[in-house]
Design a protein around this motif. Structure first.
Motif, PDB file in Angstrom:
ATOM      1  N   ASP A 209     -36.705  23.217 -19.926  1.00 23.66           N
ATOM      2  CA  ASP A 209     -37.606  24.250 -20.252  1.00 23.66           C
ATOM      3  C   ASP A 209     -36.991  25.510 -21.265  1.00 23.66           C
ATOM      4  O   ASP A 209     -37.726  26.516 -20.980  1.00 23.66           O
ATOM      5  CB  ASP A 209     -38.069  24.788 -18.876  1.00 23.66           C
ATOM      6  N   GLY A 210     -35.925  25.295 -21.512  1.00 22.83           N
ATOM      7  CA  GLY A 210     -35.062  26.274 -22.359  1.00 22.83           C
ATOM      8  C   GLY A 210     -35.582  26.546 -23.725  1.00 22.83           C
ATOM      9  O   GLY A 210     -36.325  25.647 -24.260  1.00 22.83           O
ATOM     10  N   LYS A 211     -35.246  27.464 -24.437  1.00 25.29           N
ATOM     11  CA  LYS A 211     -35.621  27.465 -25.906  1.00 25.29           C
ATOM     12  C   LYS A 211     -34.534  27.012 -26.725  1.00 25.29           C
ATOM     13  O   LYS A 211     -34.738  26.283 -27.723  1.00 25.29           O
ATOM     14  CB  LYS A 211     -35.887  28.983 -26.232  1.00 25.29           C
ATOM     15  N   LEU A 212     -33.373  27.312 -26.518  1.00 26.36           N
ATOM     16  CA  LEU A 212     -32.316  27.060 -27.326  1.00 26.36           C
ATOM     17  C   LEU A 212     -31.767  25.662 -27.063  1.00 26.36           C
ATOM     18  O   LEU A 212     -31.463  24.742 -28.040  1.00 26.36           O
ATOM     19  CB  LEU A 212     -31.060  28.156 -27.092  1.00 26.36           C
TER      20      LEU A 212
ATOM     21  N   ASP B 266     -24.037  20.230 -39.280  1.00 27.00           N
ATOM     22  CA  ASP B 266     -25.076  21.087 -39.065  1.00 27.00           C
ATOM     23  C   ASP B 266     -24.247  22.464 -38.982  1.00 27.00           C
ATOM     24  O   ASP B 266     -23.251  22.603 -38.551  1.00 27.00           O
ATOM     25  CB  ASP B 266     -25.956  20.826 -38.135  1.00 27.00           C
ATOM     26  N   GLU B 267     -25.091  23.570 -39.035  1.00 28.85           N
ATOM     27  CA  GLU B 267     -24.410  25.012 -38.907  1.00 28.85           C
ATOM     28  C   GLU B 267     -25.120  25.629 -37.636  1.00 28.85           C
ATOM     29  O   GLU B 267     -26.139  25.156 -37.339  1.00 28.85           O
ATOM     30  CB  GLU B 267     -24.933  25.794 -40.266  1.00 28.85           C
ATOM     31  N   ILE B 268     -24.232  26.282 -37.189  1.00 28.29           N
ATOM     32  CA  ILE B 268     -24.738  27.156 -35.884  1.00 28.29           C
ATOM     33  C   ILE B 268     -24.237  28.654 -36.159  1.00 28.29           C
ATOM     34  O   ILE B 268     -23.370  28.656 -36.970  1.00 28.29           O
ATOM     35  CB  ILE B 268     -24.071  26.378 -34.683  1.00 28.29           C
ATOM     36  N   LEU B 269     -24.954  29.512 -35.325  1.00 28.92           N
ATOM     37  CA  LEU B 269     -24.541  30.751 -35.440  1.00 28.92           C
ATOM     38  C   LEU B 269     -23.645  31.035 -34.172  1.00 28.92           C
ATOM     39  O   LEU B 269     -23.861  30.768 -33.275  1.00 28.92           O
ATOM     40  CB  LEU B 269     -25.827  31.501 -35.416  1.00 28.92           C
ATOM     41  N   VAL B 270     -22.361  31.729 -34.387  1.00 31.38           N
ATOM     42  CA  VAL B 270     -21.517  32.137 -33.478  1.00 31.38           C
ATOM     43  C   VAL B 270     -21.145  33.522 -33.494  1.00 31.38           C
ATOM     44  O   VAL B 270     -20.804  33.817 -34.551  1.00 31.38           O
ATOM     45  CB  VAL B 270     -20.184  31.109 -33.668  1.00 31.38           C
TER      46      VAL B 270
ATOM     47  N   THR C  28     -32.571  33.205 -36.232  1.00 33.82           N
ATOM     48  CA  THR C  28     -32.708  34.312 -35.912  1.00 33.82           C
ATOM     49  C   THR C  28     -34.149  34.349 -34.947  1.00 33.82           C
ATOM     50  O   THR C  28     -34.209  35.585 -34.496  1.00 33.82           O
ATOM     51  CB  THR C  28     -32.815  35.190 -37.202  1.00 33.82           C
ATOM     52  N   LEU C  29     -34.947  33.233 -34.819  1.00 36.01           N
ATOM     53  CA  LEU C  29     -36.102  33.174 -34.147  1.00 36.01           C
ATOM     54  C   LEU C  29     -35.827  33.331 -32.624  1.00 36.01           C
ATOM     55  O   LEU C  29     -36.605  33.783 -31.944  1.00 36.01           O
ATOM     56  CB  LEU C  29     -37.130  32.467 -34.611  1.00 36.01           C
ATOM     57  N   ILE C  30     -34.932  32.218 -32.195  1.00 35.93           N
ATOM     58  CA  ILE C  30     -34.345  32.147 -30.957  1.00 35.93           C
ATOM     59  C   ILE C  30     -33.417  32.819 -30.531  1.00 35.93           C
ATOM     60  O   ILE C  30     -32.081  32.880 -31.048  1.00 35.93           O
ATOM     61  CB  ILE C  30     -34.192  30.443 -30.688  1.00 35.93           C
ATOM     62  N   GLU C  31     -33.440  33.520 -29.189  1.00 40.01           N
ATOM     63  CA  GLU C  31     -32.638  34.495 -28.687  1.00 40.01           C
ATOM     64  C   GLU C  31     -31.170  33.558 -28.427  1.00 40.01           C
ATOM     65  O   GLU C  31     -31.245  32.631 -27.784  1.00 40.01           O
ATOM     66  CB  GLU C  31     -33.181  35.092 -27.471  1.00 40.01           C
ATOM     67  N   PRO C  32     -30.137  34.189 -28.977  1.00 34.25           N
ATOM     68  CA  PRO C  32     -28.901  33.526 -28.675  1.00 34.25           C
ATOM     69  C   PRO C  32     -28.384  33.307 -27.243  1.00 34.25           C
ATOM     70  O   PRO C  32     -28.901  34.705 -26.608  1.00 34.25           O
ATOM     71  CB  PRO C  32     -27.727  34.251 -29.569  1.00 34.25           C
TER      72      PRO C  32
ATOM     73  N   LEU D 195     -18.891  24.083 -23.675  1.00 38.38           N
ATOM     74  CA  LEU D 195     -19.839  22.767 -22.644  1.00 38.38           C
ATOM     75  C   LEU D 195     -21.274  23.519 -22.497  1.00 38.38           C
ATOM     76  O   LEU D 195     -21.342  24.826 -22.197  1.00 38.38           O
ATOM     77  CB  LEU D 195     -18.898  22.825 -21.364  1.00 38.38           C
ATOM     78  N   TYR D 196     -22.271  22.846 -22.621  1.00 36.45           N
ATOM     79  CA  TYR D 196     -23.420  23.085 -22.314  1.00 36.45           C
ATOM     80  C   TYR D 196     -24.226  21.983 -21.689  1.00 36.45           C
ATOM     81  O   TYR D 196     -24.059  20.843 -21.790  1.00 36.45           O
ATOM     82  CB  TYR D 196     -24.358  23.910 -23.365  1.00 36.45           C
ATOM     83  N   THR D 197     -25.453  22.381 -20.809  1.00 36.41           N
ATOM     84  CA  THR D 197     -26.452  21.534 -20.370  1.00 36.41           C
ATOM     85  C   THR D 197     -27.793  21.798 -20.926  1.00 36.41           C
ATOM     86  O   THR D 197     -28.021  22.903 -21.124  1.00 36.41           O
ATOM     87  CB  THR D 197     -26.521  21.572 -18.953  1.00 36.41           C
ATOM     88  N   GLU D 198     -28.321  20.810 -21.210  1.00 34.94           N
ATOM     89  CA  GLU D 198     -29.921  20.935 -21.876  1.00 34.94           C
ATOM     90  C   GLU D 198     -30.764  21.099 -20.992  1.00 34.94           C
ATOM     91  O   GLU D 198     -30.883  20.434 -19.961  1.00 34.94           O
ATOM     92  CB  GLU D 198     -30.249  19.691 -22.787  1.00 34.94           C
TER      93      GLU D 198
END
Lengths: 348, 220
Positions: free
Chosen positions: B74-77, B88-92, B47-51, B68-71
């Motif tokens: 300089d991003g936060k997420l 691991d768990e993720i918020l969706v 909940t600390l990092i903006e989705p 699909l995502y690219t790292e």
């Protein structure tokens, strides 16, 4: 915290809590944070050495790590109607614009929040630059502080380059500095933030700020708005307005909707009817804007007579509607044109 | 969903988080919602990092959802997202959005991970006879290439800007569109970074495509 080219951090643009933290780290008395905030936001100095109620040693120590942090504009275009368009270079060597618009009883400054924009609206020149970066709090406020007319500015609008709610943290920090007692102590009534309606950020803004909100509406129909504004695919205007209706607005917080008039696209009786329905129950204003053509756009501006008719039709249905005066046309004051030209020069 | 504040995030177990190329990943988790091909979900890790929003890259009836995502260094997420492993768990969030397609013979144009909504459409049996133009900087980023070759054959057009080969067009998507004929009667769907979307839209309009026939999804 942004650093300048010498690796020093900027003090201008820091919130009181950040100044307090610096003061603590330097081993200075807590009240020094208030003294520094006064120098930054209440007095017209531009260097740490001018903070004369701090001892020389404290000023020297601060100067070793920090800059005051003001950046002069690099260019200004002046319109025959008095509008001035200032160009600033950002920390990553991109260009942003601020437009100063004097009127008889007020003077408005339109500031940018990003270099370029990601939103890709069909009618927008800034979007054609792509996205080059967020502006820091320092860079947003510097547009306000570093123009010669700084003291005459009565209103601020966040309607320049970029989408403010895509850079929410820095926008909110700049609003905090503008409206806090320790900062510029401006009334939030004098500030309007304009967005295309990124809903989660808009909700946060409405929770945290009493500044006015302007939403770029431009078309009340889902299938037509998404042809003009890709954001409609993710955050539809109907949901944006539903959220505003649900929000607990400040007593004096004003909501307005920007509506650029496109010939044959969004200026019919059908659009009047849909706008009335969409905005029913919401105390707000629609601001009709004349469209001044930009390169490579298929859109044309609605003729003047039809703009007036559109305004009158909305007004007769109880929707407070105004037509925004066009300013600075001879210097292309609409955002994005000057910086795009400057980018072109640098790239050639 | 009654309000956007009700867009609750659910904790979902990650099934796989595979590194496809240098900075590109495909995240997989079990599908627990219905969605329409082309929709997005919000992804978060705490909940600390903006989705952030990501298009779904799997079919409407698939058992698993692929993202699909690219790292972004300089991003936060995404730097944290890339460290997650199966289990691991993720918020969706619930899926939402209306970049959906029901026409026959659409022209789908994407760069990088912007191909995700089109993969979803094709895997869901939508966009019959679609032509897909996919632009990347390196051939490693031709995601789902085997599936697309099989599915679309010659209607799968690959553009690569920084590597040369006879197997694909050597250059950017915008260059490909500029150099080839376009049909003003087709619907054009664009997905990718703003610069590509805006440039491609300008080219299409300059070649006579009515702007009403162009629908875009932007990354932000």
């Amino acid at each position: 915290m942004k650093q300048d080219l010498k690796g020093k951090k900027n003090l201008y643009g820091l919130a009181f809590s950040e100044l307090a933290s610096i003061v603590k780290d330097e081993g200075l008395p807590a009240f020094t944070a208030k003294q520094i905030a006064d120098w930054l936001y209440k007095k017209e100095i531009s260097s740490i050495s001018e903070m004369t109620n701090l001892s020389l040693k404290v000023r020297e120590n601060l100067s070793e790590k920090y800059e005051f942090g003001l950046t002069p504009f690099t260019k200004v275009d002046v319109s025959s109607d008095g509008t001035k368009k200032y160009l600033f270079t950002t920390s990553n060597n991109k260009f942003v614009e601020a437009a100063y618009i004097p009127e008889t009883e007020r003077a408005t400054l339109c500031v940018s929040t990003q270099a370029g924009c990601k939103m890709g609206c069909l009618f927008c020149m800034t979007g054609k630059q792509g996205f080059q970066g967020h502006l820091s709090t320092n860079e947003i406020l510097n547009q306000f502080r570093s123009i010669p007319e700084f003291q005459t500015i009565s209103n601020l609008v966040y309607m320049g380059m970029g989408e403010p709610f895509d850079n929410l943290d820095n926008v909110l920090s700049s609003l905090e500095i503008l409206t806090s007692e320790w900062g510029y102590a401006w009334s939030p009534k004098r500030i309007t933030v304009s967005s295309i309606g990124i809903i989660p950020s808009m909700i946060t803004f409405l929770e945290k700020s009493n500044c006015n909100l302007a939403i770029s509406l431009h078309n009340p129909f889902d299938d037509e708005r998404c042809q003009l504004m890709p954001i409609q695919n993710v955050y539809p205007i109907q949901e944006v307005i539903a959220e505003i209706k649900r929000a607990d607005l400040g007593r004096q917080q004003r909501i307005s909707f920007e509506y650029i008039m496109f010939d044959g696209v969004n200026d019919t009786d059908r659009h009047v009817k849909a706008l009335v329905k969409l905005l029913s129950g919401l105390k707000c204003r629609i601001n009709l804007i004349r469209f001044h053509s930009i390169p490579l756009t298929p859109l044309k501006g609605t003729p003047e007579a039809r703009i007036v008719k559109f305004r009158d039709a909305l007004t007769s249905k109880g929707v407070f509607t105004t037509i925004r005066a066009s300013r600075g046309q001879d210097i292309q004051a609409a955002c994005g044109l000057l910086s795009t030209k400057e980018m072109g020069k640098n790239n050639s | 969903m009654n309000t956007w504040n009700d867009l609750k995030y659910k904790e979902i177990i990650i099934v796989d988080n595979k590194n496809l190329a240098k900075d590109a990943y495909i995240l997989t988790f079990k599908r627990i919602f219905k969605f329409i091909a082309g929709q997005v979900v919000g992804l978060g890790i705490n909940t600390l990092i903006e989705p952030r929003l990501y298009s779904i890259a799997s079919g409407e009836n698939d058992d698993y959802v692929e993202i699909l995502y690219t790292e972004k260094t300089d991003g936060k997420l995404t730097p944290m997202l890339s460290l997650l492993k199966a289990g691991d768990e993720i918020l969706v969030s619930s899926p939402f959005g209306s970049f959906t397609e029901n026409n026959d013979s659409p022209i789908l144009i994407a760069t990088g991970t912007g191909i995700a909504p089109f993969i979803s459409m094709l895997k869901s049996g939508k966009g019959r006879n679609a032509i897909l133009v996919h632009g990347v900087s390196s051939p490693d980023y031709f995601y789902y290439a085997d599936y697309l070759e099989k599915q679309l054959g010659d209607r799968y057009i690959r553009c690569c800007s920084k590597s040369h080969s006879n197997h694909y067009f050597n250059g950017r998507v915008t260059q490909y569109i500029q150099e080839h004929q376009v049909d003003p009667n087709k619907k054009y769907y664009l997905c990718g970074v703003a610069e590509m979307v805006v440039d491609t839209r300008d080219i299409l309009i300059s070649k006579g495509i009515p702007y009403r026939n162009i629908l875009a999804e932007i990354y932000f």
